[in-house]
Write an enzyme that holds these catalytic residues in place. Structure first.
Site, PDB file in Angstrom:
ATOM      1  N   HIS A 199       0.801  -1.223   0.000  1.00 21.26           N
ATOM      2  CA  HIS A 199       0.000   0.000   0.000  1.00 21.26           C
ATOM      3  C   HIS A 199       0.839   1.280   0.000  1.00 21.26           C
ATOM      4  O   HIS A 199       0.295   2.376  -0.091  1.00 21.26           O
ATOM      5  CB  HIS A 199      -0.995   0.000   1.171  1.00 21.26           C
ATOM      6  CG  HIS A 199      -0.390   0.291   2.509  1.00 21.26           C
ATOM      7  ND1 HIS A 199      -0.547   1.492   3.150  1.00 21.26           N
ATOM      8  CD2 HIS A 199       0.335  -0.491   3.333  1.00 21.26           C
ATOM      9  CE1 HIS A 199       0.061   1.447   4.320  1.00 21.26           C
ATOM     10  NE2 HIS A 199       0.615   0.262   4.457  1.00 21.26           N
ATOM     11  N   CYS A 317       1.732   5.656  12.375  1.00 24.33           N
ATOM     12  CA  CYS A 317       1.783   4.614  13.399  1.00 24.33           C
ATOM     13  C   CYS A 317       1.999   5.172  14.802  1.00 24.33           C
ATOM     14  O   CYS A 317       1.888   4.441  15.788  1.00 24.33           O
ATOM     15  CB  CYS A 317       2.884   3.612  13.065  1.00 24.33           C
ATOM     16  SG  CYS A 317       2.624   2.791  11.486  1.00 24.33           S
TER      17      CYS A 317
END
Length: 370
Positions: A199, A317
């Protein structure tokens, strides 16, 4: 819309979406099933594996599909610790790695493996002299990212490989290559294992791969029905694997605008008072980390979002926490708390960069601390 958050994820191309849609409709059979349409799925799976392996100039037998970079990193680091429970060796990494490496190291430590952190230089590259000092006869694995996901710093992987393999031929070198995959040269001949993700290159989410020369070097923590030659259990997700392969093949044909975009932004942003560039000059062109000192990161991000310009206030993240990378670089607090990350794809344009600069000037004037 101007999308400058491609290090978080990229938009899948139409060709990728089309091939996944077709596969979901016509190639739905389990690739592990022994009937004809199961064999058809298996053949498509292996053709996709070979397509990606050929792009990387590696053996397709050494490429294992996973759910993405995080799982690939976990298999490598935790798997090394599991394989060596009795010998209890050490793993060397650095403190600026992706959270999937840092957190996996914590689990490896619980399993009895010593974790050693190599020093970084002022730009965030691994210190090769310190690496040489840290390696010993019990070093199982060294794990270093190719491109830092927050600053774009490119690590000297080839030089690290030479040091590691000359000091201990049994030590493996693993590279988190997620942010560099298809963008910069990956020295596959020097690396024992590396992680990549779909991705980040205009492919689907939920699929990635681990290259591993010697599968017996790890004991996988992901068990199941024996898929991926027992390295990663779970039914193979053929449609997104085919989408992944399509994205890899398309990357060869893309026009490389990113160098000009990065060059233009560096030139124009340094003209703006109180804007500081955090990425070093030799960083990847695809990532540019800057600090807008009059604006906290979230203010700049949200103000740009209102203009339909999308950037990140750090790694996706980190979920809003202060960047451990910028802390590790010892940047002053005001630079850390005002940092944003611009990340580009080959589909971005120079005109978008020009609009970004003008809108940023307006936002600083409107929201900046007087």
């Amino acid at each position: 819309m101007i999308y400058f958050d491609n290090a978080s994820t990229t938009k899948p191309t139409k060709d990728v979406i089309d091939i996944m849609a077709q596969a979901n409709y016509t190639n739905f059979a389990n690739a592990s099933s022994l009937h004809k349409i199961g064999n058809d799925s298996k053949n498509l799976l292996e053709a996709s594996r070979k397509q990606i392996a050929d792009f990387l100039s590696i053996k397709s037998d050494d490429l294992y599909f996973t759910s993405g970079g995080t799982e690939s990193n976990n298999i490598m680091l935790i798997g090394s610790a599991l394989k060596n429970l009795k010998s209890r060796g050490n793993i060397i990494t650095d403190r600026l790695e992706h959270p999937s490496v840092i957190e996996a190291c914590k689990i490896a430590e619980l399993l009895g493996t010593e974790i050693r952190f190599v020093k970084s230089d002022k730009d965030g590259k691994i210190d090769l002299a310190n690496l040489q000092e840290l390696i010993d006869e019990k070093t199982l694995l060294c794990s270093f990212m190719l491109v830092n996901n927050e600053t774009g710093v490119v690590n000297p992987i080839e030089q690290a490989a030479e040091i590691i393999h000359s000091k201990n031929q049994k030590t493996l070198l693993h590279c988190d290559a997620v942010q560099g995959f298809t963008k910069i040269n990956l020295p596959t001949k020097d690396i024992d294992a590396f992680s990549v993700s779909s991705h980040k290159i205009h492919g689907p989410k939920g699929i990635g791969a681990l290259y591993l020369k010697n599968k017996n070097a790890v004991r996988t923590p992901v068990t199941g029905g024996g898929q991926e030659k027992n390295l990663r259990g779970g039914t193979e997700a053929l449609p997104i694997i085919m989408g992944f392969a399509k994205a890899v093949s398309a990357s060869v044909k893309q026009k490389k605008n990113v160098y000009e975009i990065n060059k233009y932004l560096r030139k124009e942003l340094t003209k703006i008072k109180d804007v500081v560039i955090n990425s070093p000059d030799d960083a990847s062109d695809y990532i540019l980390n800057i600090s807008i000192l009059p604006l906290p990161s979230e203010v700049a991000r949200n103000a740009l979002s209102m203009e339909e310009i999308y950037v990140s206030s750090g790694s996706a993240c980190t979920k809003g926490h202060e960047s451990h990378v910028l802390v590790g670089l010892n940047l002053p607090k005001d630079r850390r708390q005002s940092a944003i990350r611009l990340s580009f794809s080959d589909y971005n344009t120079l005109d978008e960069a020009k609009v970004f600069v003008e809108k940023l000037k307006e936002i600083i004037t409107k929201y900046g601390v007087k």
